[in-house]
Enzyme design. Structure first.
Site, PDB file in Angstrom:
ATOM      1  N   ASP A 113       0.690  26.014 -12.406  1.00  0.00           N
ATOM      2  CA  ASP A 113      -0.541  25.646 -13.104  1.00  0.00           C
ATOM      3  C   ASP A 113      -0.220  24.998 -14.449  1.00  0.00           C
ATOM      4  O   ASP A 113      -0.796  23.969 -14.817  1.00  0.00           O
ATOM      5  CB  ASP A 113      -1.411  26.884 -13.332  1.00  0.00           C
ATOM      6  CG  ASP A 113      -1.812  27.557 -12.030  1.00  0.00           C
ATOM      7  OD1 ASP A 113      -1.897  26.844 -11.012  1.00  0.00           O
ATOM      8  OD2 ASP A 113      -2.022  28.781 -12.026  1.00  0.00           O
ATOM      9  N   GLY A 154       0.815  -1.207   0.000  1.00  0.00           N
ATOM     10  CA  GLY A 154       0.000   0.000   0.000  1.00  0.00           C
ATOM     11  C   GLY A 154       0.844   1.250   0.000  1.00  0.00           C
ATOM     12  O   GLY A 154       2.062   1.197   0.246  1.00  0.00           O
ATOM     13  N   HIS A 175      -9.442  31.109 -11.210  1.00  0.00           N
ATOM     14  CA  HIS A 175      -9.583  29.690 -10.879  1.00  0.00           C
ATOM     15  C   HIS A 175     -10.979  29.400 -10.328  1.00  0.00           C
ATOM     16  O   HIS A 175     -11.616  28.395 -10.688  1.00  0.00           O
ATOM     17  CB  HIS A 175      -8.537  29.291  -9.827  1.00  0.00           C
ATOM     18  CG  HIS A 175      -7.143  29.195 -10.354  1.00  0.00           C
ATOM     19  ND1 HIS A 175      -6.807  28.489 -11.480  1.00  0.00           N
ATOM     20  CD2 HIS A 175      -5.972  29.720  -9.877  1.00  0.00           C
ATOM     21  CE1 HIS A 175      -5.507  28.571 -11.687  1.00  0.00           C
ATOM     22  NE2 HIS A 175      -4.974  29.329 -10.729  1.00  0.00           N
ATOM     23  N   GLU A 220      -6.612  34.136  -8.489  1.00  0.00           N
ATOM     24  CA  GLU A 220      -7.373  33.112  -7.776  1.00  0.00           C
ATOM     25  C   GLU A 220      -8.859  33.195  -8.111  1.00  0.00           C
ATOM     26  O   GLU A 220      -9.549  32.176  -8.135  1.00  0.00           O
ATOM     27  CB  GLU A 220      -7.150  33.254  -6.266  1.00  0.00           C
ATOM     28  CG  GLU A 220      -5.702  33.188  -5.822  1.00  0.00           C
ATOM     29  CD  GLU A 220      -5.000  31.931  -6.310  1.00  0.00           C
ATOM     30  OE1 GLU A 220      -5.673  30.905  -6.521  1.00  0.00           O
ATOM     31  OE2 GLU A 220      -3.774  31.986  -6.501  1.00  0.00           O
ATOM     32  N   GLY A 269      -0.875   2.513   7.124  1.00  0.00           N
ATOM     33  CA  GLY A 269      -0.999   1.715   8.336  1.00  0.00           C
ATOM     34  C   GLY A 269      -0.484   0.299   8.228  1.00  0.00           C
ATOM     35  O   GLY A 269      -0.941  -0.575   8.975  1.00  0.00           O
TER      36      GLY A 269
END
Length: 660
Positions: free
Chosen positions: A515, A215, A441, A438, A220
């Site tokens: 970006d 994983g 976006h 911003e 975990g």
């Protein structure tokens, strides 16, 4: 029993005491010898030559011995008593002139018996000559002591460093693990095998040889192994893959043998190897010949797991986040019978993990674990543990008696976006440019169908960015459609398109660098890997564009023809140009909303999903509950930022999903 076992094992303090006693004895013996020699020399008078001459004239010299022609040692006829000294029977003096014929003649005239001998080195001279060898021996002695195993064996290079968990080790159980129910089920079955093997063997089943936990980092895997140790109630050996390999040749294979010998002695038992890819990498991964210590360690591990001799009752559990580099012989049934996938948790798993980490903390009544779980897609167990810990630290910093939802929300922003840089002071023109960037976006995220819901927009500098607009999916996503990919591309170019639209091409900044980097990577996979381009078609172009795994893929790398590469580049450029043009169109059609969002950002610095919804409906924002805090004086070094730090990439919430 515990006290007896502790009494039989020498403590570190007792070993130090024994070493100290040895060296004290080694030093005291020569000192005692010298003292004894000095005591034997008592009764000998050290005469000046004039005193000796006087005793010779009065006929008080019985005999003398000339040592190396320089020193006279002799005996008195009568005891000689010097002022303030005890009577002496013998004497010693030094001749002022060596080999003096006159001195011999005087002694003959006085009828004194004369002998001669060579000077013998004293014990101190012997000790001084032997001192370098003593130091060398002491260094060698301590070096060998360090290499001893349990004080009885000469070398410990080949001994396993595995740790056997004892009864007083704090236990982690499956109750402390959440978010991976299937993995817990498979491991619980292995524990039942160990506790009651007859339940399975009576039907012809056999004990599994090994289980491989696979994983991403932080999900975990090691915690699951600790839980197995706590639940099994059997001897549990734990070791890291890097502990096998040392600078000495053959150590790794020797440690593997010793590890399994210990396992057989404690069977049935469990052996856990963390990060097994350190020794389990594909053989033949190096260029050229020569001895490969890691490969010999892997060969020994393969033999011990399923070789000529059986290791019944020894179950091997290993963990790795790089299963692609493991040797196929290690993964076959009979060695690792089960590969247990421990993936990033879903919504229910995140909720369970948050409850586990919050159960021992004072949580306020307004905390919604359900909302936190829904707003943290893509976070692994370690990320969620860090989120809860940051929330607790933030609450303590604010002198709260409990951890409130606001603390967790601010901690989530800090973990996902970075810490606020309130010390950075921006010029008004730069703040306005950042607000429109911003805002671009945000408008593209709202107006282009396929984007996830907009979560927050801010122009507060965080981490390495000066502003962030990020979205969060409403539910867990395992695949992504063409519409969603193209919408993400449009949102990525929303900031650059807003700068061009409002400020013109001359004032476009380099703030869209990240970006563009994100969008170019998505567009290239869109064309070359996901098969979504009609011009290229559903084929894979350049399958080995990642780093070469030497020895396995070097000779199998397929080169792409120049014509195909040109087609791919042209198609990538077309996809990006379409996204950029579409972003300009969306912002042109919604210029009023863009101006409102930019103005609100300049006023409030941060807008939530609810604030943007009000602006979209044309309503006024409610008054702020408290004015924004004044920024701290800027650090002079913070003013000189590289161009690629000027803007933040749009945060799209979690890792990139797999295309449908």
């Amino acid at each position: 029993m515990a006290n007896e076992s502790q009494g039989n094992t020498p403590s570190p303090m007792s070993r130090i005491s024994k070493n100290l006693a040895f060296w004290i004895l080694l030093i005291l013996v020569p000192i005692a010898y010298i003292q004894g020699t000095n005591m034997r020399n008592e009764g000998i008078a050290k005469l000046a030559y004039s005193d000796y001459d006087e005793q010779l004239r009065v006929d008080n010299i019985a005999k003398v011995t000339i040592v190396s022609g320089k020193e006279l040692r002799g005996e008195f006829v009568r005891d000689y008593t010097a002022p303030g000294k005890a009577p002496a029977k013998r004497f010693i003096t030094t001749l002022p002139v060596t080999n003096s014929d006159r001195e011999l003649q005087r002694l003959r005239d006085k009828n004194v018996r004369v002998d001669a001998e060579e000077a013998r080195p004293s014990f101190g001279q012997y000790l001084l000559a032997a001192l370098p060898w003593i130091v060398l021996f002491a260094f060698w002695f301590f070096f060998m002591r360090q290499m001893q195993a349990n004080g009885a064996k000469a070398f410990s290079f080949g001994k396993s460093k595995a740790k056997l968990l004892s009864g007083d080790t704090p236990k982690v159980t499956f109750a402390d693990v959440a978010g991976c129910d299937e993995a817990k089920y498979d491991l619980r079955e292995i524990i039942e095998f160990l506790k009651d093997p007859q339940k399975f063997t009576k039907l012809g089943g056999r004990l599994p040889k090994g289980a491989l936990l696979v994983g991403p980092p932080g999900t975990g895997k090691t915690l699951l192994a600790k839980a197995v140790a706590g639940e099994a109630g059997r001897p549990f050996f734990s070791m890291s893959g890097s502990d096998f390999v040392e600078m000495f040749v053959g150590v790794g294979a020797s440690r593997v043998r010793d590890l399994f010998e210990q396992g057989k002695a404690h069977a049935p038992c469990i052996i856990f190897i963390d990060e097994i890819d350190a020794v389990g990498r594909h053989r033949g991964a190096g260029l050229g010949g020569g001895h490969d210590e890691r490969e010999q360690t892997l060969n020994q591990l393969l033999v011990e797991m399923d070789g000529f001799e059986s290791n019944d009752g020894v179950i091997l559990i290993a963990a790795t986040n790089r299963p692609d580099v493991l040797d196929p012989a290690l993964l076959r049934p009979g060695r690792f019978d089960r590969q247990i996938v421990v993936d990033s948790p879903d919504y229910k798993g995140r909720e369970g993990i948050l409850r586990v980490h919050m159960r021992n903390k004072p949580i306020a009544a307004d905390v919604s674990i359900d909302a936190l779980a829904k707003s943290t897609p893509g976070m692994a167990g370690a990320d969620l543990a860090n989120l809860v810990n940051e929330g607790a630290l933030l609450a303590a910093r604010r002198d709260h008696d409990k951890i409130y939802m606001a603390d967790f929300e601010d901690a989530k922003d800090k973990v996902m976006l970075g810490a606020e840089r309130k010390s950075l002071v921006m010029k008004d023109e730069e703040r306005r440019l950042t607000a429109y960037h911003e805002g671009g976006h945000a408008v593209c995220a709202i107006m282009v169908k396929g984007n996830d819901p907009l979560h927050k927009v801010t122009i507060v500098p965080r981490g390495r960015t000066l502003g962030v607009a990020y979205t969060l999916p409403e539910d867990d996503r395992v695949s992504v459609t063409r519409q969603q990919i193209e919408a993400r591309l449009v949102m990525a170019y929303g900031g650059r398109a807003a700068e061009e639209l409002v400020f013109g091409h001359d004032k476009v900044t380099a703030g869209a660098a990240s970006d563009i980097q994100q969008a170019t990577g998505i567009a290239r996979r869109y064309v070359a890997q996901w098969g979504l381009s009609e011009a290229i078609g559903p084929i894979l172009v350049g399958e080995n564009e990642t780093e070469v795994f030497l020895g396995r893929e070097l000779h199998s790398r397929r080169n792409v023809s120049e014509r195909t590469a040109e087609q791919v580049d042209a198609e990538v450029k077309r996809v990006i140009s379409d996204a950029h043009g579409r972003a300009r169109t969306v912002l042109t059609e919604n210029r009023e909303l863009l101006d409102k969002i930019a103005a609100a950002l300049l006023d409030r610095e941060t807008l939530t999903r609810e604030d943007i919804a009000l602006l979209q409906r044309g309503e006024e924002l409610p008054p702020r509950s408290s004015p924004p805090s004044a920024p701290i004086a800027a650090d002079p070094a913070a003013a000189a930022l590289p161009p690629d730090f000027k803007r933040a990439p749009p945060m799209l919430g979690g890792p990139e999903p797999r295309p449908a």
